[in-house]
Write a protein that holds these residues in place. Structure first.
Motif, mmCIF file in Angstrom:
data_model
loop_
_atom_site.group_PDB
_atom_site.id
_atom_site.type_symbol
_atom_site.label_atom_id
_atom_site.label_comp_id
_atom_site.label_asym_id
_atom_site.label_seq_id
_atom_site.Cartn_x
_atom_site.Cartn_y
_atom_site.Cartn_z
ATOM 1 N N LYS A 11 0.830 -1.159 0.088
ATOM 2 C CA LYS A 11 0.116 -0.143 -0.180
ATOM 3 C C LYS A 11 0.827 1.168 -0.054
ATOM 4 O O LYS A 11 0.634 2.317 -0.617
ATOM 5 C CB LYS A 11 -1.002 0.097 1.130
ATOM 6 C CG LYS A 11 -2.044 -0.951 0.934
ATOM 7 C CD LYS A 11 -2.843 -1.239 2.355
ATOM 8 C CE LYS A 11 -3.973 -2.177 2.332
ATOM 9 N NZ LYS A 11 -4.729 -2.213 3.451
ATOM 10 N N ALA A 12 1.773 1.221 0.781
ATOM 11 C CA ALA A 12 2.911 2.286 0.756
ATOM 12 C C ALA A 12 3.402 2.578 -0.431
ATOM 13 O O ALA A 12 3.605 3.726 -1.000
ATOM 14 C CB ALA A 12 4.025 2.245 1.816
ATOM 15 N N ASN A 32 1.306 6.527 -7.121
ATOM 16 C CA ASN A 32 0.363 7.539 -7.275
ATOM 17 C C ASN A 32 0.793 8.746 -7.064
ATOM 18 O O ASN A 32 0.480 9.679 -7.864
ATOM 19 C CB ASN A 32 -0.988 7.322 -6.462
ATOM 20 C CG ASN A 32 -1.582 5.920 -7.049
ATOM 21 O OD1 ASN A 32 -1.360 5.334 -8.261
ATOM 22 N ND2 ASN A 32 -2.414 5.255 -6.123
ATOM 23 N N GLN A 33 1.580 9.227 -6.006
ATOM 24 C CA GLN A 33 2.084 10.698 -5.793
ATOM 25 C C GLN A 33 2.868 11.190 -6.772
ATOM 26 O O GLN A 33 2.696 12.246 -7.060
ATOM 27 C CB GLN A 33 2.467 10.768 -4.372
ATOM 28 C CG GLN A 33 1.379 10.613 -3.280
ATOM 29 C CD GLN A 33 2.259 10.793 -1.923
ATOM 30 O OE1 GLN A 33 3.347 10.485 -1.783
ATOM 31 N NE2 GLN A 33 1.263 10.616 -0.645
ATOM 32 N N ALA A 92 3.001 10.289 -9.887
ATOM 33 C CA ALA A 92 2.325 10.482 -11.038
ATOM 34 C C ALA A 92 1.456 11.464 -11.188
ATOM 35 O O ALA A 92 1.496 12.452 -12.155
ATOM 36 C CB ALA A 92 1.378 9.160 -11.423
ATOM 37 N N GLU A 93 1.135 11.848 -9.941
ATOM 38 C CA GLU A 93 0.144 13.419 -9.938
ATOM 39 C C GLU A 93 1.058 14.416 -9.859
ATOM 40 O O GLU A 93 0.976 15.568 -10.543
ATOM 41 C CB GLU A 93 -0.530 13.422 -8.535
ATOM 42 C CG GLU A 93 -1.795 12.375 -8.625
ATOM 43 C CD GLU A 93 -2.671 12.517 -7.368
ATOM 44 O OE1 GLU A 93 -2.631 13.600 -6.800
ATOM 45 O OE2 GLU A 93 -3.444 11.574 -7.204
ATOM 46 N N ALA A 94 2.484 14.418 -9.278
ATOM 47 C CA ALA A 94 3.221 15.516 -9.294
ATOM 48 C C ALA A 94 3.730 15.448 -10.796
ATOM 49 O O ALA A 94 3.911 16.654 -11.200
ATOM 50 C CB ALA A 94 4.642 14.885 -8.392
ATOM 51 N N GLU A 95 4.065 14.452 -11.707
ATOM 52 C CA GLU A 95 4.412 14.569 -13.187
ATOM 53 C C GLU A 95 3.390 15.167 -13.815
ATOM 54 O O GLU A 95 3.761 16.033 -14.635
ATOM 55 C CB GLU A 95 4.883 13.204 -13.696
ATOM 56 C CG GLU A 95 5.323 13.193 -14.770
ATOM 57 C CD GLU A 95 5.576 11.796 -15.365
ATOM 58 O OE1 GLU A 95 5.499 11.264 -16.317
ATOM 59 O OE2 GLU A 95 6.486 10.888 -14.370
ATOM 60 N N LYS A 96 2.036 14.922 -13.515
ATOM 61 C CA LYS A 96 1.114 15.544 -14.027
ATOM 62 C C LYS A 96 0.952 17.090 -13.872
ATOM 63 O O LYS A 96 0.671 17.714 -14.889
ATOM 64 C CB LYS A 96 -0.410 14.903 -13.779
ATOM 65 C CG LYS A 96 -0.936 13.814 -14.585
ATOM 66 C CD LYS A 96 -2.434 13.714 -14.104
ATOM 67 C CE LYS A 96 -3.015 12.223 -14.477
ATOM 68 N NZ LYS A 96 -4.419 11.918 -14.103
ATOM 69 N N ALA A 97 1.073 17.398 -12.940
ATOM 70 C CA ALA A 97 0.982 18.809 -12.220
ATOM 71 C C ALA A 97 2.207 19.655 -12.939
ATOM 72 O O ALA A 97 2.208 20.518 -13.216
ATOM 73 C CB ALA A 97 1.037 18.970 -10.592
ATOM 74 N N ALA A 98 3.245 18.938 -13.243
ATOM 75 C CA ALA A 98 4.462 19.501 -13.662
ATOM 76 C C ALA A 98 4.242 19.902 -15.345
ATOM 77 O O ALA A 98 5.041 20.677 -15.772
ATOM 78 C CB ALA A 98 5.864 18.686 -13.410
ATOM 79 N N VAL A 99 3.269 19.020 -15.952
ATOM 80 C CA VAL A 99 3.358 19.228 -17.268
ATOM 81 C C VAL A 99 2.499 20.348 -17.584
ATOM 82 O O VAL A 99 1.617 20.932 -17.226
ATOM 83 C CB VAL A 99 2.580 18.075 -17.880
ATOM 84 C CG1 VAL A 99 2.110 18.425 -19.416
ATOM 85 C CG2 VAL A 99 3.713 16.716 -17.412
#
Length: 92
Positions: free
Chosen positions: A75-76, A82-83, A85-92
């Motif tokens: 789970k960790a 997931n974090q 992936a979200e950080a990568e999305k936000a950077a784009v």
């Protein structure tokens, strides 16, 4: 063996031994002993044993406790992915 600090352990991903100690399935002394066993096995050319196997062999943990620790590790890891992936999305 040097003492394990919480800060040092938390700087890395959740590890089997750290989680097992936090859940009070094993003591820090048992963890240190199991880690020593891993190193001794490796240096002697014996097959590598995971900490869960060592703890089970010595009667310190049962299969249910090992599963609980492995599930927490999984789970960790999923949360980390997931974090990221979200950080990568936000950077784009």
């Amino acid at each position: 063996m040097k003492s394990l600090s919480k800060e040092h352990c938390k700087a890395y991903c959740a590890r089997f031994g750290t989680i097992a100690v936090e859940l009070q399935f094993i003591t820090t002394e048992q963890l240190k002993w199991a880690l020593d066993q891993q190193v001794e096995d490796d240096l002697a050319g014996r097959a590598h044993r995971v900490l869960g196997a060592i703890c089970f062999a010595h009667g310190w943990m049962n299969p249910e406790q090992i599963d609980i620790v492995l599930n927490r590790m999984f789970k960790a890891r999923v949360e980390q992915v997931n974090q990221a992936a979200e950080a990568e999305k936000a950077a784009v």
